[in-house]
Design a protein around this motif. Structure first.
Motif, mmCIF file in Angstrom:
data_model
loop_
_atom_site.group_PDB
_atom_site.id
_atom_site.type_symbol
_atom_site.label_atom_id
_atom_site.label_comp_id
_atom_site.label_asym_id
_atom_site.label_seq_id
_atom_site.Cartn_x
_atom_site.Cartn_y
_atom_site.Cartn_z
ATOM 1 N N SER A 44 0.821 -1.213 0.000
ATOM 2 C CA SER A 44 0.000 0.000 0.000
ATOM 3 C C SER A 44 0.855 1.263 0.000
ATOM 4 O O SER A 44 0.374 2.350 -0.331
ATOM 5 N N ARG A 56 -2.387 4.060 4.528
ATOM 6 C CA ARG A 56 -3.173 3.281 5.483
ATOM 7 C C ARG A 56 -4.615 3.117 5.001
ATOM 8 O O ARG A 56 -5.191 2.027 5.090
ATOM 9 N N ALA A 59 -4.584 0.625 2.307
ATOM 10 C CA ALA A 59 -4.447 -0.730 2.835
ATOM 11 C C ALA A 59 -5.791 -1.271 3.311
ATOM 12 O O ALA A 59 -6.111 -2.449 3.119
ATOM 13 N N GLU A 60 -6.587 -0.405 3.941
ATOM 14 C CA GLU A 60 -7.911 -0.837 4.401
ATOM 15 C C GLU A 60 -8.783 -1.252 3.218
ATOM 16 O O GLU A 60 -9.557 -2.212 3.298
ATOM 17 N N LYS A 63 -7.661 -4.684 1.934
ATOM 18 C CA LYS A 63 -7.910 -5.772 2.881
ATOM 19 C C LYS A 63 -9.120 -6.612 2.489
ATOM 20 O O LYS A 63 -9.056 -7.850 2.457
ATOM 21 N N LEU A 67 -9.049 -10.620 1.479
ATOM 22 C CA LEU A 67 -9.729 -11.629 2.315
ATOM 23 C C LEU A 67 -10.653 -12.499 1.469
ATOM 24 O O LEU A 67 -10.729 -13.722 1.654
ATOM 25 N N SER A 75 -6.822 -14.041 8.967
ATOM 26 C CA SER A 75 -7.097 -12.631 9.264
ATOM 27 C C SER A 75 -6.069 -11.738 8.591
ATOM 28 O O SER A 75 -4.956 -12.171 8.281
ATOM 29 N N ILE A 76 -6.473 -10.487 8.354
ATOM 30 C CA ILE A 76 -5.577 -9.474 7.804
ATOM 31 C C ILE A 76 -5.704 -8.232 8.679
ATOM 32 O O ILE A 76 -6.817 -7.776 8.961
ATOM 33 N N ASP A 77 -4.563 -7.707 9.109
ATOM 34 C CA ASP A 77 -4.552 -6.508 9.954
ATOM 35 C C ASP A 77 -3.682 -5.438 9.312
ATOM 36 O O ASP A 77 -2.717 -5.740 8.603
ATOM 37 N N ILE A 78 -4.027 -4.197 9.592
ATOM 38 C CA ILE A 78 -3.253 -3.063 9.092
ATOM 39 C C ILE A 78 -2.445 -2.503 10.253
ATOM 40 O O ILE A 78 -2.978 -2.280 11.347
ATOM 41 N N ILE A 84 0.445 -4.335 5.651
ATOM 42 C CA ILE A 84 -0.653 -5.300 5.670
ATOM 43 C C ILE A 84 -0.109 -6.619 6.208
ATOM 44 O O ILE A 84 0.807 -7.209 5.618
ATOM 45 N N PHE A 86 -0.621 -10.570 7.412
ATOM 46 C CA PHE A 86 -1.450 -11.740 7.129
ATOM 47 C C PHE A 86 -1.209 -12.826 8.177
ATOM 48 O O PHE A 86 -0.061 -13.131 8.515
#
Length: 551
Positions: A44, A56, A59-60, A63, A67, A75-78, A84, A86
């Motif tokens: 991103s 950011r 990236a959201e 996501k 997914l 799960s995927i978190d920023i 990003i 994984f």
């Protein structure tokens, strides 16, 4: 690496769906902390953005798409400015062990080479004395690198360049001749600059026993030639035996003398002269190495008519180029570091990309015993031979220690430490991990536990942090092989094996494996341990080290 490749493929597909290629600056790697997931990417922050769009927020937006496209992702978190992260589902990691079991000794193979022809030339010690431990380190590096390159899709030939011409060989012949005369009772002073080891006396004694005093009746020039030939033969026979005992392969033995006597050196020099790459000045022949990045021009033939080592080396590498190698890897002592730029200049002058020659430098080995360093000098005859060291600690220990550090860093070889059966000994530490698994399998069989067939159902029972750590370590084997091949650095394999063995030993500390009542869990662990043992065995084989079943 399965995890890295998976993310790469998904990101590539995602970018293609947006009409773009994956940015060249995209990174995909394991985060430093497992709290941030299994893999992370900076995509991103390097992909094209609309005006005012921050990484950011981008990236959201990515996501949700990822997914939906990645069923193996849990799960995927920023994080931070837009990383990003994984986290894979357990089944993804469990399948790595199943793949390792299915592929056996082929697990971890990656086609980095794509059939490129590579020549690895190593050891190439002057046949003026037995191999010492410095030569042993170069032998281990060259042989292990050959194994790694073949494992990763390269077509490799191995060669020993025999320096059987020049001043050093004349000194060898002189040393044998003087010792022969002394053995015949003639009082003659031993030259200061000749080789003094007891092996010279042994060669002379054998020559006397075979020929008697007949050499004294020959013209001295003929006697010197005979002493040189006998000395080189006996020493070379010993070198070849030492290398075979050290599990080292050389498919070809190339004679420097054959280059000179066959006129190949002169032919190469004449070509350089005709092409304007060389010139004559003050009665000597010079190579225009400054045209190719060297700090000064170099002499090829001195004013007295004698060829320099550089002249023979140019002709030798010209011969290599003529044999059609895509890559030439030379393993040299670190004291030759200044020689690298001029050899690369020579490669370029002969019409080949200078990067077609890669030189691996081997730093000195300090032999330690009883806490003190052992002094070594080949010329003075005070040195520890490779054969003596292997007799003391074993080939496995010697090879692993030689390959335990980057080749161009100094290495302290502690004879006392590598003989200890303790976890402080890196050789024992890794080999014991393999033997420990073999012992577990034997004990399980003694308890009537049937060795299971690999299955996802059994693997699904392995959900502890220690299980996941082993799964991820197995997944890293392919990446390790690719890294070792691309950087021509076998020490990455020994470091990997140390880490994998450490995870295995920790597993035993945390879990009581054979004492549990859950037989299915035991069978699942047996499957995992068999996968780990297979990778340890493969890694050790690439280092030329045995994987024992008992210790």
């Amino acid at each position: 690496m399965k995890a890295k490749n998976y993310i790469f493929e998904k990101l590539t597909a995602f970018m293609a769906s947006k009409g773009f290629e994956l940015p060249a600056k995209t990174t995909i790697e394991a985060p430093k902390s497992e709290q941030h997931g299994d893999m992370a990417t900076n995509i991103s922050m390097v992909m094209p953005k609309e005006k005012g769009q921050n990484p950011r927020a981008l990236a959201e937006g990515i996501k949700a798409d990822l997914l939906a496209a990645c069923p193996e992702i849990e799960s995927i978190d920023i994080a931070g400015p837009g990383f990003i992260n994984f986290t894979f589902k357990p089944a993804f990691w469990q399948d790595v062990a199943l793949t390792a079991l299915e592929n056996g000794s082929n697990f971890g193979r990656v086609d980095v080479g794509k059939g490129r022809r590579v020549q690895v030339e190593y050891v190439s010690a002057n046949p003026t004395g037995p191999l010492h431990i410095g030569h042993g380190r170069g032998a281990a590096v060259g042989d292990s690198l050959t194994r790694i390159l073949r494992f990763t899709g390269h077509e490799v030939e191995t060669e020993y360049y025999l320096n059987d011409a020049g001043r050093q060989m004349r000194l060898l012949g002189l040393a044998v001749w003087v010792r022969y005369q002394q053995a015949c009772g003639i009082e003659i002073e031993f030259p200061e600059d000749c080789y003094r080891g007891d092996y010279i006396k042994d060669i002379s004694a054998a020559l006397l026993a075979e020929k008697g005093r007949a050499l004294l009746d020959l013209p001295e020039e003929n006697a010197l030639d005979l002493c040189y030939e006998r000395g080189m033969k006996d020493i070379l026979d010993g070198i070849k035996k030492d290398l075979v005992d050290f599990r080292v392969e050389h498919q070809h033995w190339f004679s420097e003398k054959s280059l000179v006597d066959g006129g190949l050196v002169e032919a190469t020099l004449n070509r350089l002269l005709a092409e304007g790459r060389a010139y004559e000045q003050d009665g000597a022949l010079w190579f225009r190495t400054t045209e190719f990045g060297d700090d000064k021009d170099r002499v090829l033939r001195k004013s007295d008519g004698l060829l320099t080592y550089f002249a023979s080396d140019i002709a030798y590498h010209d011969n290599k180029i003529g044999r059609g190698f895509d890559l030439m890897v030379d393993v040299w002592g670190a004291d030759h570091h200044g020689y690298v730029p001029r050899m690369k200049a020579a490669i370029e002058a002969m019409g080949k990309d200078r990067e077609a020659l890669q030189v691996i430098l081997i730093q000195l080995v300090n032999l330690i015993q009883g806490g003190e360093q052992i002094a070594m000098s080949t010329r003075a005859g005070k040195f520890e031979t490779l054969a003596d060291v292997c007799a003391e600690v074993g080939v496995d220990a010697a090879r692993f220690i030689f390959l335990s550090r980057k080749s161009d860093s100094h290495l302290d070889f502690d004879l006392d430490m590598v003989k200890q059966q303790s976890m402080d000994n890196p050789v024992y530490y890794v080999q014991y991990a393999h033997a420990r698994i073999s012992s577990l399998l034997r004990k399980a069989a003694e308890q009537g536990v049937e060795l299971p067939e690999p299955s996802r159902e059994l693997m699904a029972l392995l959900t502890t942090p220690e299980d996941k750590a082993l799964f991820k370590a197995l997944d890293a084997f392919e990446d390790t092989m690719e890294l070792a091949a691309r950087t021509l650095s076998p020490h990455h394999v020994s470091h990997y094996l140390m880490e994998l063995a450490g995870l295995l030993h920790r597993y035993y500390t945390v879990h009581h494996i054979l004492s549990g009542e859950d037989q299915d869990l035991l069978r699942a662990r047996i499957l995992l341990f068999r996968a780990v043992a297979g990778v340890i065995a493969s890694g050790l084989d690439l280092l030329g080290v045995h994987a024992p079943e008992r210790m």
